[in-house]
Motif scaffolding. Structure first.
Motif, PDB file in Angstrom:
ATOM      1  N   MET A 288       0.825  -1.209   0.000  1.00  0.00           N
ATOM      2  CA  MET A 288       0.000   0.000   0.000  1.00  0.00           C
ATOM      3  C   MET A 288       0.863   1.264   0.000  1.00  0.00           C
ATOM      4  O   MET A 288       0.488   2.276  -0.596  1.00  0.00           O
ATOM      5  CB  MET A 288      -0.935  -0.010   1.205  1.00  0.00           C
ATOM      6  CG  MET A 288      -1.866  -1.207   1.244  1.00  0.00           C
ATOM      7  SD  MET A 288      -2.849  -1.372  -0.296  1.00  0.00           S
ATOM      8  CE  MET A 288      -3.548  -3.013  -0.047  1.00  0.00           C
ATOM      9  N   ARG A 289       1.999   1.197   0.624  1.00  0.00           N
ATOM     10  CA  ARG A 289       2.928   2.328   0.579  1.00  0.00           C
ATOM     11  C   ARG A 289       3.390   2.572  -0.857  1.00  0.00           C
ATOM     12  O   ARG A 289       3.511   3.719  -1.315  1.00  0.00           O
ATOM     13  CB  ARG A 289       4.125   2.030   1.480  1.00  0.00           C
ATOM     14  CG  ARG A 289       5.094   3.201   1.646  1.00  0.00           C
ATOM     15  CD  ARG A 289       6.172   2.864   2.664  1.00  0.00           C
ATOM     16  NE  ARG A 289       7.096   3.979   2.837  1.00  0.00           N
ATOM     17  CZ  ARG A 289       8.119   3.972   3.697  1.00  0.00           C
ATOM     18  NH1 ARG A 289       8.340   2.903   4.453  1.00  0.00           N
ATOM     19  NH2 ARG A 289       8.904   5.030   3.803  1.00  0.00           N
ATOM     20  N   GLN A 290       3.622   1.485  -1.580  1.00  0.00           N
ATOM     21  CA  GLN A 290       4.028   1.579  -2.982  1.00  0.00           C
ATOM     22  C   GLN A 290       2.921   2.186  -3.834  1.00  0.00           C
ATOM     23  O   GLN A 290       3.169   3.054  -4.684  1.00  0.00           O
ATOM     24  CB  GLN A 290       4.366   0.176  -3.484  1.00  0.00           C
ATOM     25  CG  GLN A 290       4.661   0.056  -4.958  1.00  0.00           C
ATOM     26  CD  GLN A 290       5.068  -1.355  -5.335  1.00  0.00           C
ATOM     27  OE1 GLN A 290       6.196  -1.762  -5.120  1.00  0.00           O
ATOM     28  NE2 GLN A 290       4.140  -2.119  -5.883  1.00  0.00           N
ATOM     29  N   LEU A 291       1.688   1.761  -3.611  1.00  0.00           N
ATOM     30  CA  LEU A 291       0.555   2.304  -4.361  1.00  0.00           C
ATOM     31  C   LEU A 291       0.335   3.778  -4.047  1.00  0.00           C
ATOM     32  O   LEU A 291       0.059   4.585  -4.949  1.00  0.00           O
ATOM     33  CB  LEU A 291      -0.713   1.498  -4.040  1.00  0.00           C
ATOM     34  CG  LEU A 291      -0.845   0.140  -4.734  1.00  0.00           C
ATOM     35  CD1 LEU A 291      -1.925  -0.695  -4.071  1.00  0.00           C
ATOM     36  CD2 LEU A 291      -1.153   0.336  -6.217  1.00  0.00           C
ATOM     37  N   HIS A 292       0.447   4.137  -2.777  1.00  0.00           N
ATOM     38  CA  HIS A 292       0.245   5.535  -2.402  1.00  0.00           C
ATOM     39  C   HIS A 292       1.302   6.426  -3.042  1.00  0.00           C
ATOM     40  O   HIS A 292       0.984   7.506  -3.574  1.00  0.00           O
ATOM     41  CB  HIS A 292       0.296   5.682  -0.882  1.00  0.00           C
ATOM     42  CG  HIS A 292       0.064   7.087  -0.412  1.00  0.00           C
ATOM     43  ND1 HIS A 292      -1.186   7.655  -0.390  1.00  0.00           N
ATOM     44  CD2 HIS A 292       0.928   8.045   0.024  1.00  0.00           C
ATOM     45  CE1 HIS A 292      -1.088   8.906   0.042  1.00  0.00           C
ATOM     46  NE2 HIS A 292       0.177   9.168   0.304  1.00  0.00           N
ATOM     47  N   ARG A 293       2.550   5.979  -3.038  1.00  0.00           N
ATOM     48  CA  ARG A 293       3.630   6.769  -3.636  1.00  0.00           C
ATOM     49  C   ARG A 293       3.421   6.924  -5.140  1.00  0.00           C
ATOM     50  O   ARG A 293       3.622   8.007  -5.702  1.00  0.00           O
ATOM     51  CB  ARG A 293       4.975   6.090  -3.346  1.00  0.00           C
ATOM     52  CG  ARG A 293       6.202   6.868  -3.747  1.00  0.00           C
ATOM     53  CD  ARG A 293       6.390   8.084  -2.849  1.00  0.00           C
ATOM     54  NE  ARG A 293       5.788   9.290  -3.430  1.00  0.00           N
ATOM     55  CZ  ARG A 293       5.371  10.316  -2.721  1.00  0.00           C
ATOM     56  NH1 ARG A 293       5.447  10.296  -1.409  1.00  0.00           N
ATOM     57  NH2 ARG A 293       4.853  11.385  -3.310  1.00  0.00           N
ATOM     58  N   ALA A 294       3.006   5.838  -5.794  1.00  0.00           N
ATOM     59  CA  ALA A 294       2.761   5.887  -7.234  1.00  0.00           C
ATOM     60  C   ALA A 294       1.617   6.840  -7.559  1.00  0.00           C
ATOM     61  O   ALA A 294       1.674   7.587  -8.544  1.00  0.00           O
ATOM     62  CB  ALA A 294       2.447   4.486  -7.757  1.00  0.00           C
ATOM     63  N   LEU A 295       0.578   6.820  -6.735  1.00  0.00           N
ATOM     64  CA  LEU A 295      -0.555   7.726  -6.946  1.00  0.00           C
ATOM     65  C   LEU A 295      -0.127   9.176  -6.775  1.00  0.00           C
ATOM     66  O   LEU A 295      -0.501  10.049  -7.587  1.00  0.00           O
ATOM     67  CB  LEU A 295      -1.672   7.381  -5.961  1.00  0.00           C
ATOM     68  CG  LEU A 295      -2.925   8.262  -6.021  1.00  0.00           C
ATOM     69  CD1 LEU A 295      -3.599   8.156  -7.386  1.00  0.00           C
ATOM     70  CD2 LEU A 295      -3.895   7.876  -4.905  1.00  0.00           C
ATOM     71  N   ARG A 296       0.658   9.466  -5.774  1.00  0.00           N
ATOM     72  CA  ARG A 296       1.126  10.832  -5.548  1.00  0.00           C
ATOM     73  C   ARG A 296       2.054  11.301  -6.680  1.00  0.00           C
ATOM     74  O   ARG A 296       2.036  12.476  -7.061  1.00  0.00           O
ATOM     75  CB  ARG A 296       1.865  10.922  -4.212  1.00  0.00           C
ATOM     76  CG  ARG A 296       0.984  10.808  -2.977  1.00  0.00           C
ATOM     77  CD  ARG A 296      -0.088  11.871  -2.918  1.00  0.00           C
ATOM     78  NE  ARG A 296      -0.665  12.023  -1.591  1.00  0.00           N
ATOM     79  CZ  ARG A 296      -1.891  12.467  -1.373  1.00  0.00           C
ATOM     80  NH1 ARG A 296      -2.685  12.764  -2.398  1.00  0.00           N
ATOM     81  NH2 ARG A 296      -2.339  12.619  -0.138  1.00  0.00           N
ATOM     82  N   ASP A 297       2.850  10.375  -7.207  1.00  0.00           N
ATOM     83  CA  ASP A 297       3.811  10.762  -8.245  1.00  0.00           C
ATOM     84  C   ASP A 297       3.164  10.937  -9.613  1.00  0.00           C
ATOM     85  O   ASP A 297       3.481  11.879 -10.348  1.00  0.00           O
ATOM     86  CB  ASP A 297       4.929   9.704  -8.342  1.00  0.00           C
ATOM     87  CG  ASP A 297       5.840   9.718  -7.131  1.00  0.00           C
ATOM     88  OD1 ASP A 297       5.824  10.721  -6.386  1.00  0.00           O
ATOM     89  OD2 ASP A 297       6.562   8.725  -6.922  1.00  0.00           O
TER      90      ASP A 297
END
Length: 508
Positions: A288-297
């Motif tokens: 989920m940390r990976q998904l959140h970072r990808a969404l923000r980027d």
């Protein structure tokens, strides 16, 4: 309760039949059960065995298999789930019956792919090894006779004649110990592993195996039989798949999760959108940390990522209104304008909250579902980083999160052994600076909940000088599929009795 003379005779005859059906609680599972059982019992037996095998796997990578801790914990689980825990004990017909039937149910469910077969075979082997080694020498001998593995014990005259050769060829055996120990004359084909490890004396095509090593022979025999049985069962799948009652159950068994579904959260609406960035660093699992970072980027996620991350956010407490606001704000920062979002994306968010379509209130994805279904493609960010990422990229990601080199090595070793959930559990320990989290990880929302408990002081954990010695690094760990393939019974909440099949086998 009183019986008439005829009823007592019938009762005694049935009891005798039962004892004949399962004369030993340890078996090779050569004959499938022939009785009829209800679908509720079918489900209950299968889930309990899944829990047991999951515990077998977790203990196998956390403790040395011959250690007292390993044995104590596994016996406690066998007792708890009502499986035979003292091999050849009397008056445990129901436990033996459950053991027999549940094995064959999972054999059906886990023969469907090479990964599933490998996982099932390894856990069943470890379970059998434990139970066999708990037998006394006399009971081992009885079991060997029962499964037609009555190897010839060499006489005293021959043992004295070969005493020197046996002592120098068998590690840990002095001449005096050779005279005390029983040796068996075993065909070389059955003792290949011992021969390769140089643990036995070989003469004229026979291996002279000490009694303490006979478990290797028995386990090899069991592995061969079970491996062939799984392959044969896989061939019969087309006929089983035509059964509309069984096939859905079997499919879900190999992908099932029996813990809390996190569809109803006590903290719904208590998490603000402004907190998500900080929470993603402190309390989100790596997926989920990976998904959140990808969404923000990138200000966008494809459908698989939106479903996995969106349902996770729903599980941690975001209301429908918050979810709509969160996704809309992020998407319109990218290439999606507000009108397009309202027409193309808002519907699916409302749908996941049960407000559109069939009004199904979807539950957050479990680790099992994330690992075993819908693998990510190029440009996707969903899935399990421990399962779907290249090991070198995973290493770089962990380094960027300031995970120490020793911790990264432990995580990568677990990934190499296909213990993906245990790798995530190790990630939890490393990021929260604890050595024993006291639970088995099966769900991203469980990760979040336990993290918040820990950070708020609501959970006590053990801190030790080092946990490196606990992890058993053996070559056979590579034969295990992801540790999350099945639910673990260490989740106390998962032990609640389930009412009916539909309530359990729902899309998670």
């Amino acid at each position: 309760m009183e019986f008439s003379s005829r009823a007592r005779q019938k009762h005694a005859r049935l009891a005798g039949d039962r004892r004949e059906q399962y004369p030993h609680s340890l078996q090779f599972y050569l004959e499938p059960p022939m009785e009829s059982i209800s679908l509720v019992e079918f489900e209950s037996f299968a889930i309990d065995r899944l829990k047991l095998l999951k515990v077998v796997e977790n203990l196998g990578v956390s403790y040395v298999r011959s250690s007292d801790t390993y044995k104590t914990k596994l016996e406690a689980e066998l007792r708890k789930l009502k499986f035979p825990y003292r091999a050849l004990a009397e008056d445990d017909y129901e436990a033996r019956r459950k053991d027999h039937i549940s094995h064959f149910i999972l054999r059906l469910a886990y023969c469907q792919s090479e990964d599933l077969r490998r996982w099932f075979l390894q856990q069943e082997m470890d379970l059998f090894r434990y139970r066999f080694n708990e037998l006394t020498e006399s009971l081992m001998q009885k079991f060997l006779e029962h499964v037609n593995l009555s190897y010839e014990a060499i006489g005293e005259d021959l043992k004295n004649e070969l005493a020197y050769e046996l002592s120098v060829s068998t590690p840990g055996f002095s001449l005096s110990k050779v005279k005390e120990q029983m040796f068996y004359k075993v065909g070389l084909a059955d003792a290949v592993d011992l021969f390769r490890a140089r643990k036995v004396f070989i003469k004229d095509g026979f291996a002279y195996v000490p009694f303490k090593e006979i478990d290797v022979i028995v386990l090899n025999n069991y592995r061969t039989k079970l491996s062939k049985a799984l392959a044969l069962t896989a061939r019969s799948l087309p006929s089983i798949q035509s059964d509309e009652r069984l096939q859905p159950l079997l499919n879900h068994l190999s992908h099932s999760y029996v813990g809390p579904d996190y569809s109803i959260q006590k903290n719904t609406g208590k998490i603000s959108l402004e907190q998500i960035d900080a929470l993603s660093v402190k309390s989100f699992p790596l997926c989920m940390r990976q998904l959140h970072r990808a969404l923000r980027d990138s200000h966008h996620l494809r459908h698989g990522g939106r479903m996995q991350y969106g349902l996770f956010l729903k599980g941690i407490g975001l209301t429908l209104e918050q979810a709509l606001e969160f996704w809309k704000k992020e998407f319109i920062r990218g290439k999606v304008d507000a009108d397009k979002f309202d027409k193309g994306y808002a519907y699916s968010i409302r749908h996941s909250y049960g407000k559109e379509g069939k009004r199904t209130d979807y539950t957050p994805y479990s680790c099992m579902k994330i690992i075993m279904s819908n693998p990510p493609s190029q440009g996707d960010y969903h899935g399990c980083p421990f399962r779907h990422s290249d090991p070198e990229l995973l290493k770089q990601k962990l380094q960027s999160y300031k995970i120490p080199p020793s911790g990264i090595s432990q995580v990568l070793e677990l990934v190499k052994g296909m213990h993906y959930q245990l790798a995530c559990q190790k990630y939890f320990e490393l990021t929260h600076d604890v050595d024993d989290i006291g639970f088995s990880l099966n769900h991203p929302n469980q990760y979040f909940t336990e993290s918040q408990k820990l950070l708020s002081g609501g959970r006590e954990v053990k801190k030790e000088s080092s946990n490196l010695g606990n992890i058993q690094q053996k070559n056979n760990s590579q034969e295990s599929i992801n540790s999350s393939s099945t639910p673990t019974s260490s989740n106390a909440k998962a032990d609640t009795e389930l009412e009916g099949l539909e309530a359990y086998f729902t899309e998670d």
